[in-house]
Scaffold this active site. Structure first.
Site, mmCIF file in Angstrom:
data_model
loop_
_atom_site.group_PDB
_atom_site.id
_atom_site.type_symbol
_atom_site.label_atom_id
_atom_site.label_comp_id
_atom_site.label_asym_id
_atom_site.label_seq_id
_atom_site.Cartn_x
_atom_site.Cartn_y
_atom_site.Cartn_z
ATOM 1 N N ASP A 22 0.840 -1.187 0.000
ATOM 2 C CA ASP A 22 0.000 0.000 0.000
ATOM 3 C C ASP A 22 0.880 1.244 0.000
ATOM 4 O OD1 ASP A 22 -0.874 -1.068 3.288
ATOM 5 O OD2 ASP A 22 0.873 0.095 2.714
ATOM 6 N N ASP B 56 1.159 4.964 1.749
ATOM 7 C CA ASP B 56 0.706 5.877 2.792
ATOM 8 C C ASP B 56 1.285 7.269 2.553
ATOM 9 O OD1 ASP B 56 -0.632 3.802 4.017
ATOM 10 O OD2 ASP B 56 1.022 3.323 5.363
ATOM 11 N N ASP C 56 9.111 4.701 13.778
ATOM 12 C CA ASP C 56 9.740 3.688 14.622
ATOM 13 C C ASP C 56 11.129 3.287 14.142
ATOM 14 O OD1 ASP C 56 8.759 2.450 12.343
ATOM 15 O OD2 ASP C 56 7.391 1.105 13.398
#
Length: 450
Positions: free
Chosen positions: A72, A74, A151
């Site tokens: 996907d 983002d 992260d």
């Protein structure tokens, strides 16, 4: 802010005095717009045309740089969720902890997030006693500040639609080159903020064929118990990413190595050193990985049934010894206990627990083949899954189960008359059934007999 980011980057890459490249021009990277989905480009261009910053970020950028096809795309922007909704009529806002915009193009969903603010300066960023973020909904106008919230360094790469450059704030390009999973910031602090990052570190390492950097790996075993505080529903979603994406066996082994598997499946702990149980689980994971990689139908129910089978089998045998109940009843009681315990840790939805129960129940019925029973079992909607399960059991549980699996294999390969012969052959192999002699009823005495 910029000097703060550069200092931060230096610390992430080991404290060396070399500067991290922050802007990589179009000519110096491999990402092409033809590799980005048309719908993602539409969103990026419209945000940019409306005067907002717009970047492709995270796994989409990472995978394109590695030559992979992203799952996907983002997007992040300095536009607030309500502003995004005004730009796109096909937009819906979702999320409670942090509002996201989903731009809908039929079945294709492009997720757009507003830049996140620094949790260290945000009074709303409530934390638990262990340091986990409980409420975190601060926005920012700064892409640099958003980068601090990512992260791993490989996920902090931003593709800028304005000039097609890449922004690298945390040494992500170098981490990709070195095939290394680096956590941004102090690992212990970041894991305490969100313990699921430990699971993500494992998943990215196996998915991308990379190593977890020593500093990133060091606190995992000690902090693994923090997963106990994560909602069971969220751990179910994470378990699907770990075990239903083609790398289940690798993830299982690495999770066990770091003491994470024991937090997800505590009832499995006594069986991790059992060769037979270990081989059965390995077969199930290999089977699921093969089906996922070859676009064959697979269901989490089958895998969870396999992971928990060693626990169920032992529990049911204990109940049989203690209570003397019929086998089916003992297994039904054991099913309830095992699933209730597991769902406290990983919230397996009912649509899957129902299938798990059916697969398990059929294991106690597949040896009942007399008369029309074999036909009725064969017509059961879960027969195929139960048969595959039986075949795996035959590989580890001995000759009797293997012979039963071979019989059902023959049954599926033949036609109606052949199936009748297979059923009849079961009784011929046992020999003719001896009839019990009928007891004669005593003749009633007639009047006058002594």
């Amino acid at each position: 802010m910029i000097s703060r980011v550069i200092d931060f980057c230096r610390r992430v890459v080991g404290g060396k005095e070399e500067e991290v490249t922050r802007v990589i021009p179009r000519d110096d990277h491999s990402i092409s717009r033809k590799d980005i989905s048309d719908n993602a480009l539409k969103v990026l261009y419209r945000l940019n045309k409306a005067g907002y910053q717009a970047y492709l970020v995270g796994g989409g950028v990472r995978d394109l740089l590695l030559g992979l096809q992203p799952k996907d795309f983002d997007i992040v922007t300095n536009a607030r969720p309500d502003d995004i909704k005004k730009l796109f009529r096909n937009c819906r806002l979702v999320g409670r902890r942090f509002r996201l915009a989903h731009i809908l193009f039929g079945r294709d969903i492009i997720e757009v997030a507003t830049f996140r603010g620094s949790q260290t300066d945000d009074p709303q960023a409530a934390r638990s006693d262990e340091g986990m973020l409980l409420r975190d909904n601060a926005y920012s106008d700064s892409v640099e500040e958003d980068a601090l919230r990512r992260d791993f360094s490989i996920n902090a790469l931003y593709y800028n639609i304005a000039d097609y450059s890449i922004l690298d704030f945390a040494g992500g390009m170098k981490a990709l080159e070195n095939r290394r999973i680096d956590l941004i910031g102090d690992p212990a602090t970041r894991y305490r903020e969100d313990p699921v990052r430990m699971l993500r570190a494992v998943r990215f390492a196996t998915k991308l064929g990379m190593d977890i950097a020593p500093a990133t790996a060091a606190p995992i075993r000690e902090l693994a118990p923090l997963l106990d505080d994560i909602p069971a529903a969220r751990l179910f979603e994470e378990s699907l990413k770990l075990f239903m994406a083609g790398k289940g066996l690798d993830n299982f082994q690495m999770l066990s190595e770091y003491g994470l598997l024991q937090r997800l499946f505590p009832s499995l702990v006594p069986f991790l050193d059992d060769p037979r149980a270990g081989r059965f689980i390995e077969l199930a994971l290999e089977n699921t990985d093969y089906r996922v990689r070859n676009d064959l139908k697979s269901t989490p129910a089958f895998l969870f049934a396999a992971l928990l089978w060693p626990v169920l089998d032992v529990r049911a045998q204990d109940i049989l010894l203690e209570s003397g109940l019929p086998t089916n009843d003992a297994y039904q009681i054991a099913m309830n206990e095992v699933l209730d315990e597991q769902c406290k840790r990983i919230a397996i939805p009912r649509r899957f627990t129902t299938t798990i129960r059916e697969i398990w129940t059929l294991q106690t019925r597949l040896d009942k083949r007399a008369g029309r029973r074999a036909d009725r079992l064969f017509e059961h909607p879960r027969f195929r899954a139960a048969f595959d399960f039986l075949e795996m059991r035959g590989e580890v549980e001995g000759k009797e189960i293997k012979a039963l699996a071979q019989w059902w294999h023959q049954y599926q390969e033949t036609d109606g008359s052949g199936r009748q012969q297979l059923v009849s052959g079961l009784f011929e192999a046992k020999g003719p059934k001896r009839r019990k002699p009928r007891k004669r009823k005593p003749r009633p005495r007639t009047q006058g007999e002594a």
